[in-house]
Design a protein around this motif. Structure first.
Motif, PDB file in Angstrom:
ATOM      1  N   GLU A 108      48.459  19.885  42.437  1.00 10.32           N
ATOM      2  CA  GLU A 108      49.933  19.860  42.504  1.00 10.32           C
ATOM      3  C   GLU A 108      50.443  20.770  43.615  1.00 10.32           C
ATOM      4  N   LYS A 109      49.794  21.922  43.781  1.00  6.98           N
ATOM      5  CA  LYS A 109      50.174  22.825  44.880  1.00  6.98           C
ATOM      6  C   LYS A 109      49.992  22.129  46.219  1.00  6.98           C
ATOM      7  N   MET A 110      48.870  21.417  46.344  1.00  9.61           N
ATOM      8  CA  MET A 110      48.583  20.726  47.596  1.00  9.61           C
ATOM      9  C   MET A 110      49.632  19.662  47.883  1.00  9.61           C
ATOM     10  N   TRP A 111      50.021  18.892  46.873  1.00 12.36           N
ATOM     11  CA  TRP A 111      51.060  17.876  47.071  1.00 12.36           C
ATOM     12  C   TRP A 111      52.375  18.525  47.515  1.00 12.36           C
ATOM     13  N   ASP A 112      52.698  19.669  46.915  1.00 15.41           N
ATOM     14  CA  ASP A 112      53.938  20.376  47.309  1.00 15.41           C
ATOM     15  C   ASP A 112      53.891  20.775  48.776  1.00 15.41           C
ATOM     16  N   TYR A 113      52.745  21.279  49.220  1.00 13.32           N
ATOM     17  CA  TYR A 113      52.612  21.666  50.628  1.00 13.32           C
ATOM     18  C   TYR A 113      52.727  20.456  51.548  1.00 13.32           C
ATOM     19  N   LEU A 114      52.058  19.381  51.185  1.00 17.11           N
ATOM     20  CA  LEU A 114      52.053  18.188  52.037  1.00 17.11           C
ATOM     21  C   LEU A 114      53.439  17.570  52.166  1.00 17.11           C
ATOM     22  N   ASN A 115      54.254  17.726  51.136  1.00 17.30           N
ATOM     23  CA  ASN A 115      55.575  17.106  51.136  1.00 17.30           C
ATOM     24  C   ASN A 115      56.685  18.033  51.620  1.00 17.30           C
ATOM     25  N   ASP A 116      56.326  19.216  52.066  1.00 17.85           N
ATOM     26  CA  ASP A 116      57.311  20.173  52.566  1.00 17.85           C
ATOM     27  C   ASP A 116      57.362  20.093  54.098  1.00 17.85           C
ATOM     28  N   PRO A 117      58.483  19.631  54.671  1.00 16.96           N
ATOM     29  CA  PRO A 117      58.562  19.485  56.135  1.00 16.96           C
ATOM     30  C   PRO A 117      58.508  20.808  56.892  1.00 16.96           C
ATOM     31  N   ASN A 118      58.708  21.906  56.188  1.00 17.44           N
ATOM     32  CA  ASN A 118      58.673  23.218  56.832  1.00 17.44           C
ATOM     33  C   ASN A 118      57.280  23.843  56.842  1.00 17.44           C
ATOM     34  N   LYS A 119      56.311  23.120  56.287  1.00 14.49           N
ATOM     35  CA  LYS A 119      54.942  23.619  56.231  1.00 14.49           C
ATOM     36  C   LYS A 119      54.064  22.826  57.201  1.00 14.49           C
ATOM     37  N   ARG A 120      53.208  23.542  57.908  1.00 18.26           N
ATOM     38  CA  ARG A 120      52.191  22.919  58.755  1.00 18.26           C
ATOM     39  C   ARG A 120      50.868  23.018  58.018  1.00 18.26           C
ATOM     40  N   VAL A 121      50.426  21.912  57.436  1.00 16.26           N
ATOM     41  CA  VAL A 121      49.234  21.906  56.593  1.00 16.26           C
ATOM     42  C   VAL A 121      48.007  21.579  57.442  1.00 16.26           C
ATOM     43  N   VAL A 122      47.122  22.552  57.547  1.00 14.66           N
ATOM     44  CA  VAL A 122      45.884  22.396  58.321  1.00 14.66           C
ATOM     45  C   VAL A 122      44.710  22.468  57.351  1.00 14.66           C
ATOM     46  N   VAL A 123      43.838  21.469  57.403  1.00 11.41           N
ATOM     47  CA  VAL A 123      42.749  21.340  56.434  1.00 11.41           C
ATOM     48  C   VAL A 123      41.396  21.422  57.138  1.00 11.41           C
ATOM     49  N   GLN A 124      40.481  22.155  56.533  1.00 15.36           N
ATOM     50  CA  GLN A 124      39.085  22.166  56.998  1.00 15.36           C
ATOM     51  C   GLN A 124      38.204  21.580  55.900  1.00 15.36           C
ATOM     52  N   ILE A 125      37.141  20.865  56.305  1.00 13.49           N
ATOM     53  CA  ILE A 125      36.251  20.183  55.359  1.00 13.49           C
ATOM     54  C   ILE A 125      34.840  20.740  55.506  1.00 13.49           C
ATOM     55  N   ALA A 126      34.266  21.214  54.410  1.00 15.69           N
ATOM     56  CA  ALA A 126      32.938  21.831  54.427  1.00 15.69           C
ATOM     57  C   ALA A 126      31.834  20.795  54.639  1.00 15.69           C
ATOM     58  N   PRO A 127      30.677  21.236  55.149  1.00 19.45           N
ATOM     59  CA  PRO A 127      29.570  20.301  55.426  1.00 19.45           C
ATOM     60  C   PRO A 127      29.133  19.465  54.228  1.00 19.45           C
ATOM     61  N   ALA A 128      28.976  20.101  53.052  1.00 16.65           N
ATOM     62  CA  ALA A 128      28.431  19.384  51.894  1.00 16.65           C
ATOM     63  C   ALA A 128      29.375  18.334  51.331  1.00 16.65           C
ATOM     64  N   VAL A 129      30.676  18.458  51.615  1.00 18.55           N
ATOM     65  CA  VAL A 129      31.658  17.524  51.068  1.00 18.55           C
ATOM     66  C   VAL A 129      31.409  16.114  51.581  1.00 18.55           C
ATOM     67  N   ARG A 130      31.041  15.988  52.837  1.00 16.21           N
ATOM     68  CA  ARG A 130      30.930  14.671  53.478  1.00 16.21           C
ATOM     69  C   ARG A 130      29.857  13.786  52.876  1.00 16.21           C
ATOM     70  N   VAL A 131      28.848  14.367  52.210  1.00 16.72           N
ATOM     71  CA  VAL A 131      27.776  13.557  51.642  1.00 16.72           C
ATOM     72  C   VAL A 131      27.894  13.420  50.119  1.00 16.72           C
ATOM     73  N   ALA A 132      29.017  13.877  49.540  1.00 14.72           N
ATOM     74  CA  ALA A 132      29.205  13.781  48.095  1.00 14.72           C
ATOM     75  C   ALA A 132      30.503  13.082  47.713  1.00 14.72           C
ATOM     76  N   LEU A 133      31.525  13.175  48.562  1.00 18.22           N
ATOM     77  CA  LEU A 133      32.829  12.591  48.241  1.00 18.22           C
ATOM     78  C   LEU A 133      32.720  11.094  47.964  1.00 18.22           C
ATOM     79  N   GLY A 134      31.883  10.409  48.703  1.00 19.85           N
ATOM     80  CA  GLY A 134      31.739   8.963  48.525  1.00 19.85           C
ATOM     81  C   GLY A 134      31.245   8.565  47.153  1.00 19.85           C
ATOM     82  N   ASP A 135      30.563   9.491  46.439  1.00 19.91           N
ATOM     83  CA  ASP A 135      30.082   9.183  45.084  1.00 19.91           C
ATOM     84  C   ASP A 135      31.218   8.778  44.162  1.00 19.91           C
ATOM     85  N   GLU A 136      32.399   9.324  44.396  1.00 22.65           N
ATOM     86  CA  GLU A 136      33.547   9.044  43.543  1.00 22.65           C
ATOM     87  C   GLU A 136      34.140   7.659  43.790  1.00 22.65           C
TER      88      GLU A 136
END
Length: 562
Positions: free
Chosen positions: A210-238
């Motif tokens: 919910e916090k993340m959605w609030d940040y993404l929907n706030d025009p006054n926030k610049r949301v910068v995201v980093q993705i860890a190495p292990a995420v890329r080979v596990a996210l697809g499982d879902e």
């Protein structure tokens, strides 16, 4: 080789430790709550009982297979038995299933549906217990506990901590920390492995979507995201993607669709970590510094050391920040230089629940504000993707954003698997940078899923001994051996989770075969990228010259308060 008979089928016995494993070879899925092949056998739930040839019942998980044994797995008596167990469990269980975070992935819910439990004849007279939300990483709900003991065993056997255990007797039996303390008041390291093995919603990862959605929907926030190495080979499982497939490009696309302003790859800051940690290691060698030097990437390991071995903090353990925190500092400085007047919100997508704790540590704040505002797990990102209605499996890949669009080296990619940090440092310290040298490093002993691995490398005229460990119970063995003078190592890599970050508690749950595919996915990515060494990444010079400048120690290292 012996044989046994399962529902009339002749099945070979090939070293299985119990008849449950033999039954699964016959393509029969036996119901279980308390059985995990990687933990000790507990045999408490009794869902896996089978009927022997004399009409008696045996627990499949704790019965050794014998030649000539005959069993049945699905008789009317067994069906009645299993339904009764489920009904009794549900009678004392919170049944707010639609609002439970495990809705759709709850083992109790799954088996109740499978065995057709439609009504509960028994009234729940137990008082409602208070939720424990004190931890930065996990939530404990005693009202949903079925006393399977999975969390108790993983905490004791894999992490050597015993933070939670059984208390009281009979109908008053509960699972809790000692004296029913809050998790934040215990020596819990926030690894989250208890939540990973919990079959219900009794222990879950703290949800901050919910916090993340609030940040993404706030025009006054610049949301910068980093993705860890292990995420890329596990996210697809879902989302039904092939196990171990690299879905980084799809993840970037999904985040941009949800409103992220920029998406970067934490592999880049893994390269920074290699540069700084290798430099620190070689300086220790040159100056006769303290050995062994321990890696510092895993926040659960750092917390463990603070609790159990404070003598290692700011001494044996590397002063390098984790890749997440290094990139957080780089992003913060880059944002200042960019001229963008919006407020920066730096978010990290991590395989790890302990990263939530790390993000909240006072050492990683600047002027009272977190460097990493929010750390979300792989599962939380999957939840958001589903909520947004994004058809993840069908997405086209999207590139990372400038100025860090080159990403990282192969050395940074393998940070996500046990032995990866050690291998990356070995590559960096090695005098031989040829492709042949990389192939040789593969076979020196740092790769593989063994819980404790050893390797020896030659750098110049000196020989270095390296140890790689996953699981904090194993780490304790190595610490004791080095402190007692039984063993000597120059460099020790420690990861709390099974097989490293690929087995983090924030990932979709996986046992060893699935984790193996994730490891292969990262090594395959390493093989495909052209840049194999961290110092050969052209982004390193840009980051050091244009962003870090003369603030390397301030931005990339940390002094922990004991």
């Amino acid at each position: 080789m012996g044989y046994m008979y399962v529902d009339g089928m002749k099945i070979a016995i090939e070293g299985e430790k119990n008849i449950l494993e033999v039954i699964r070879k016959a393509e029969i899925e036996m119901p279980t709550f308390c059985y995990y092949s990687e933990l000790s056998t507990y045999g408490a739930c009794r869902m896996c009982v089978v009927e022997n040839e004399w009409g008696g019942v045996d627990a499949a998980c704790s019965t050794v297979p014998r030649d000539g044994m005959k069993i049945k797995t699905n008789t009317p008596a067994l069906q009645k038995h299993r339904k009764m167990i489920l009904e009794l469990l549900l009678s004392t269980h919170c049944r707010d299933c639609t609002t439970c975070s495990k809705n759709g992935s709850c083992r109790l819910q799954e088996l109740a549906l499978r065995f057709g439990v439609k009504q509960i004849r028994f009234k729940n007279n137990r008082p409602v217990k208070e939720l424990d939300t004190s931890s930065k990483s996990i939530v404990r709900d005693p009202n949903k506990c079925i006393l399977c003991g999975d969390c108790v065993r993983v905490c004791q056997e894999k992490q050597g901590l015993g933070i939670i255990d059984f208390a009281h007797r009979g109908s008053n039996l509960q699972v809790m920390p000692a004296f029913d303390m809050k998790l934040c008041d215990t020596d819990c390291v926030n690894c989250g492995q208890c939540a990973a093995v919990c079959p219900t919603g009794a222990i879950t990862v703290k949800d901050e979507t919910e916090k993340m959605w609030d940040y993404l929907n706030d025009p006054n926030k610049r949301v910068v995201v980093q993705i860890a190495p292990a995420v890329r080979v596990a996210l697809g499982d879902e989302f039904g993607v092939e196990h171990g497939k690299n879905v980084l490009g799809k993840a970037v696309k999904a985040l941009k669709m949800m409103g992220a302003d920029s998406v970067f790859d934490t592999v880049l800051s893994a390269d920074l970590t290699v540069m700084e940690e290798s430099k620190e290691f070689l300086e220790r060698v040159k100056n006769g510094g303290t050995f062994p030097m321990y890696t510092s990437c895993c926040p659960a390991w750092i917390k463990y050391a603070e609790n159990k071995h404070p003598e290692l903090i700011n001494n044996n353990i590397s002063s390098c920040r984790s890749p997440m925190q290094m990139f957080g500092s780089v992003i913060k400085e880059w944002h200042k230089q960019s001229g963008d007047e919006r407020e920066l919100v730096s978010v990290a997508i991590m395989p790890c629940t302990a990263k939530k704790y790390e993000a909240a540590r006072p050492e990683f704040t600047e002027n009272g504000k977190r460097i990493i505002e929010l750390s979300l797990t792989t599962q939380e990102l999957a939840t958001m993707i589903r909520e947004a209605g994004i058809q993840f499996a069908d997405l086209e890949s999207e590139y990372l954003d400038a100025p860090f669009d080159i990403g990282g080296s192969g050395a940074g990619v393998i940070f996500g698997v046990t032995g990866g940090v050690a291998e990356a440092v070995i590559r960096q310290c090695s005098d031989d940078k040829s492709s042949g040298a990389i192939k040789e490093i593969k076979f020196i002993g740092v790769r593989g899923k063994d819980e404790i691995k050893e390797a020896v490398i030659q750098v110049g005229d000196r020989e270095f001994k390296i140890c790689v460990v996953h699981g904090l119970a194993n780490a304790e063995k190595i610490i004791q051996a080095t402190q007692n003078g039984e063993m000597y190592y120059d460099l020790i890599e420690i990861m709390a989770c099974p097989e490293g970050c690929i087995g983090g508690a924030g990932q979709p749950f996986a046992i060893s075969p699935e984790r193996d595919k994730r490891a292969k996915g990262l090594y395959h990515t390493d093989e495909r990228v052209q840049i194999k060494f961290s110092d050969k990444n052209p982004s390193m010079q840009y980051i050091y010259d244009e962003i870090i400048k003369n603030k390397s120690h301030e931005m990339l290292h940390v002094h922990y308060e004991k």
